[in-house]
Write a protein that holds these residues in place. Sequence first.
Motif, short mmCIF file in Angstrom:
data_model
loop_
_atom_site.label_atom_id
_atom_site.label_comp_id
_atom_site.label_asym_id
_atom_site.label_seq_id
_atom_site.Cartn_x
_atom_site.Cartn_y
_atom_site.Cartn_z
N THR A 177 38.04 39.34 61.74
CA THR A 177 39.42 39.31 61.25
C THR A 177 39.87 37.89 60.96
O THR A 177 40.51 37.61 59.95
N GLU A 178 39.54 36.98 61.86
CA GLU A 178 39.90 35.57 61.66
C GLU A 178 39.19 35.00 60.43
O GLU A 178 39.77 34.25 59.65
N ARG A 179 37.93 35.37 60.25
CA ARG A 179 37.18 34.90 59.07
C ARG A 179 37.82 35.41 57.79
O ARG A 179 37.99 34.66 56.83
N ARG A 180 38.18 36.69 57.75
CA ARG A 180 38.84 37.25 56.57
C ARG A 180 40.16 36.55 56.30
O ARG A 180 40.49 36.25 55.16
N ARG A 181 40.93 36.28 57.33
CA ARG A 181 42.23 35.63 57.17
C ARG A 181 42.06 34.20 56.65
O ARG A 181 42.76 33.78 55.74
N ARG A 182 41.11 33.48 57.23
CA ARG A 182 40.88 32.09 56.81
C ARG A 182 40.43 32.02 55.36
O ARG A 182 40.96 31.25 54.57
N PHE A 183 39.47 32.87 54.99
CA PHE A 183 39.00 32.87 53.60
C PHE A 183 40.05 33.43 52.66
O PHE A 183 40.11 33.05 51.50
N GLY A 184 40.88 34.35 53.14
CA GLY A 184 41.97 34.86 52.31
C GLY A 184 42.93 33.74 51.93
O GLY A 184 43.39 33.65 50.79
N GLY A 185 43.23 32.85 52.86
CA GLY A 185 44.09 31.71 52.57
C GLY A 185 43.43 30.75 51.59
O GLY A 185 44.09 30.22 50.68
N LEU A 186 42.13 30.51 51.76
CA LEU A 186 41.41 29.64 50.83
C LEU A 186 41.38 30.24 49.42
O LEU A 186 41.53 29.52 48.43
N VAL A 187 41.19 31.54 49.34
CA VAL A 187 41.17 32.22 48.04
C VAL A 187 42.54 32.08 47.37
O VAL A 187 42.63 31.78 46.18
N ALA A 188 43.60 32.31 48.12
CA ALA A 188 44.94 32.19 47.56
C ALA A 188 45.22 30.77 47.09
O ALA A 188 45.77 30.56 46.00
N LEU A 189 44.85 29.77 47.90
CA LEU A 189 45.06 28.37 47.52
C LEU A 189 44.27 28.02 46.27
O LEU A 189 44.79 27.38 45.34
#
Length: 144
Positions: free
Chosen positions: A12-24
């Motif tokens: 879950t933390e990995r998905r959240r972290r990469f989700g933020g990178l994708v959005a940025l």
Amino acid sequence: MEFPGMDPSERTERRRRFGGLVALAAVLWLFAVPVLFGHGLEAGLSFAGDLPTAADQAAADGYMRAAAIVAVAGPLAIAALAALGRHRRTAAVFTVVALFLVYMLAVQSGVRDLFLPEGEAPVEQEGPGYCIERSGGDNRCPGG
């Protein structure tokens, strides 16, 4: 796909972290392409009927080339980040966007080349191509 030794909270933390990178990355991409394109238009503008200088045209071409590269490379990078973060749909969407942009750039360059076939250069004229009457003596066009 399950990773051995990775508990659900780490996933879950990995998905959240990469989700933020994708959005940025997506916001940066959406900002960078129009800015580069705008700089290219500005560098190639001519005022008062003057043609852009060779340096201005080279700068405009560079900005346009950079805009095209960023337009295609951006979605590919975003798709890779999304795939690493296990955001499969997002990765698929950005891959399709990148393929569409590659197709559009290929069509644009192909259409441009249709109007000037290989081996056929534009004809350059030495004179104005029409008769200019001159003052003094007779008012006939030179050469006949």
